[in-house]
Design an enzyme around this catalytic site. Structure first.
Site, PDB file in Angstrom:
ATOM      1  N   LYS A 204     -50.120 -12.711   3.668  1.00 34.50           N
ATOM      2  CA  LYS A 204     -48.389 -12.496   4.527  1.00 34.50           C
ATOM      3  C   LYS A 204     -47.596 -11.480   3.205  1.00 34.50           C
ATOM      4  CE  LYS A 204     -44.489 -14.832   6.002  1.00 34.50           C
ATOM      5  NZ  LYS A 204     -44.075 -16.350   6.935  1.00 34.50           N
ATOM      6  N   LYS A 259     -50.186 -10.407   7.886  1.00 31.12           N
ATOM      7  CA  LYS A 259     -49.279 -10.744   8.370  1.00 31.12           C
ATOM      8  C   LYS A 259     -48.262 -10.101   8.104  1.00 31.12           C
ATOM      9  CE  LYS A 259     -45.657 -13.632   9.563  1.00 31.12           C
ATOM     10  NZ  LYS A 259     -44.453 -15.366   9.385  1.00 31.12           N
TER      11      LYS A 259
HETATM   12  N1  LIG Z   1     -42.688 -19.216   6.855  1.00 29.83           N
HETATM   13  C1  LIG Z   1     -41.167 -18.467   6.844  1.00 29.83           C
HETATM   14  C2  LIG Z   1     -42.445 -17.701   8.616  1.00 29.83           C
HETATM   15  N2  LIG Z   1     -42.657 -17.958   9.618  1.00 29.83           N
HETATM   16  C3  LIG Z   1     -43.365 -16.778  10.313  1.00 29.83           C
HETATM   17  C4  LIG Z   1     -42.959 -16.288   9.704  1.00 29.83           C
HETATM   18  C5  LIG Z   1     -41.828 -14.811  10.654  1.00 29.83           C
HETATM   19  C6  LIG Z   1     -42.423 -14.609  12.239  1.00 29.83           C
HETATM   20  C7  LIG Z   1     -42.339 -13.580  12.449  1.00 29.83           C
HETATM   21  O1  LIG Z   1     -41.812 -13.044  12.617  1.00 29.83           O
HETATM   22  O2  LIG Z   1     -42.457 -14.253  14.065  1.00 29.83           O
HETATM   23  C8  LIG Z   1     -41.330 -16.150   8.508  1.00 29.83           C
HETATM   24  C9  LIG Z   1     -40.683 -14.963   8.492  1.00 29.83           C
HETATM   25  C10 LIG Z   1     -40.298 -15.395   7.202  1.00 29.83           C
HETATM   26  O3  LIG Z   1     -41.383 -15.158   6.112  1.00 29.83           O
HETATM   27  O4  LIG Z   1     -39.072 -14.756   6.606  1.00 29.83           O
END
Ligand SMILES: NCc1[nH]cc(CCC(=O)O)c1CC(=O)O
Ligand SMILES: [Mg+2]
Length: 338
Positions: A204, A259
């Site tokens: 991520k 991601k």
């Molecule tokens: N645990 C945080 C989380 N879970 C899913 C997303 C983002 C998903 C998206 O942008 O659609 C995020 C954002 C972040 O890390 O700040």
């Protein structure tokens, strides 16, 4: 790699197979069906609550009763699973995100309601503290604002077990703490949840494409100008993603996630070809917002680019795709089959 039997033009005309729809279908190398889609949903407290997310046109936050209604359509469309993201009020947030492992918390209640109404629909939960912390970080911070790894892992374990206790089929740690998959796996085994799957957000990235999501879950305001660079990955790195995924698989992950999606398809391809494990990709909120903005301006054909973006993820090697387009894409596929 050269073609094994290279033949010259005009013996070979690559356009021949493209000349008709039937032969285009026969030689198509990748397929996209509703089986490949996971629908992320934002859950609200209350009843009959429905709120638009301005930066994500077409996406609504729903209270549990309305979510249950939506779940019936997901099953009808053949979408295998939902991913739940709770939206809680500021009064429920604190420094350590303690509401995250409340057995009667919003996510836990949503899981129970969905599993009762649609037992065959897979329910995935987000394991991370950001919806529940006043500062919007995914973990517990020290005096300098640094997210503490091992203390956070203890909290995540409680959160994941509470989701499994509520009946979640898949727990999905999206926090990027080191060692959390092993700790969660051990706790699930100890609690008798031997078949609860772990979908690890292994690679991520610290991405600016998450902006609209932070609006949707209401973590943006508190988050302000801070960032997640000390735990999410540097967008410059690729070998490190392989290392992250390999570790999560060794720790007991059943599926791994890359991601964001479209800007990171090289990572999806490497992970799938090098590690050969179930590999998912998240077409994140910012990707959705870009597509919708261009469509609403009349700059792109919305349906066409939606399907193209999803097929590109399949071609890169993704087994399944988390996408806010899941319902729209599945409806389109259904209508095209008619
Ligand atoms: N645990 C945080 C989380 N879970 C899913 C997303 C983002 C998903 C998206 O942008 O659609 C995020 C954002 C972040 O890390 O700040
Ligand atoms: Mg890791």
């Amino acid at each position: 790699m050269p073609h094994p039997t290279p033949r010259a033009f005009p013996a070979t005309r690559l356009r021949r197979n493209r000349a008709s729809e039937f032969s285009r279908r026969l030689v198509r190398e990748n397929q996209l069906t509703p089986d490949h889609l996971i629908y992320p949903v934002f859950v609200l407290e209350g009843e009959q609550q429905r709120e638009a997310v301005p930066s994500m046109p077409g996406v609504e936050r729903l209270s549990i009763d309305l979510l249950v209604e939506q779940a019936a359509e997901l099953v009808e469309l053949g979408i295998p699973a939902v991913a739940l993201f709770p939206v809680v009020s500021l009064e429920q947030k604190d420094l350590s995100g303690t509401a995250a492992w409340d057995p009667d918390g919003l996510a836990q209640r949503a899981v129970r309601a969905l599993k009762q109404a649609q037992p065959e629909l897979g329910v995935m939960t987000d394991v991370a503290l950001d919806p529940f912390t006043t500062h919007g970080q995914d973990g517990i911070i020290d005096h300098d604002g640094y997210v503490l790894n091992d203390v956070t892992v203890e909290a995540l374990v409680k959160q994941a077990v509470s989701h499994a206790d509520a009946g979640a089929d898949v727990v999905a740690p999206s926090d990027m703490m080191d060692g959390r998959v092993a700790a969660i796996r051990e706790a699930l085994e100890a609690a008798g949840h031997v078949n609860t799957r772990i979908l690890a957000y292994s690679a991520k990235y610290a991405s600016s494409y998450y902006g609209p999501f932070r609006d949707a879950v209401g973590s943006a305001g508190n988050f302000g100008k801070s960032n997640k660079f000390s735990y999410q990955m540097d967008p410059a790195n690729s070998d490190e993603a392989i290392h992250e995924v390999a570790m999560d698989l060794a720790e007991g992950a059943d599926m791994v996630m890359i991601k964001p999606g479209m800007p990171y398809l090289d990572i999806v391809h490497r992970v799938k070809t090098e590690l050969k494990a179930p590999t998912f990709v998240y077409q994140v909120s910012g990707e959705y917002a870009m597509h919708m903005a261009a469509e609403q301006n009349g700059w792109l054909d919305g349906d066409a680019v939606m399907m193209e973006s999803l097929m590109a993820m399949r071609r890169a090697g993704a087994d399944a795709i988390l996408t806010y387009f899941a319902v729209r894409a599945a409806r389109l596929m259904r209508d095209q089959r008619r």
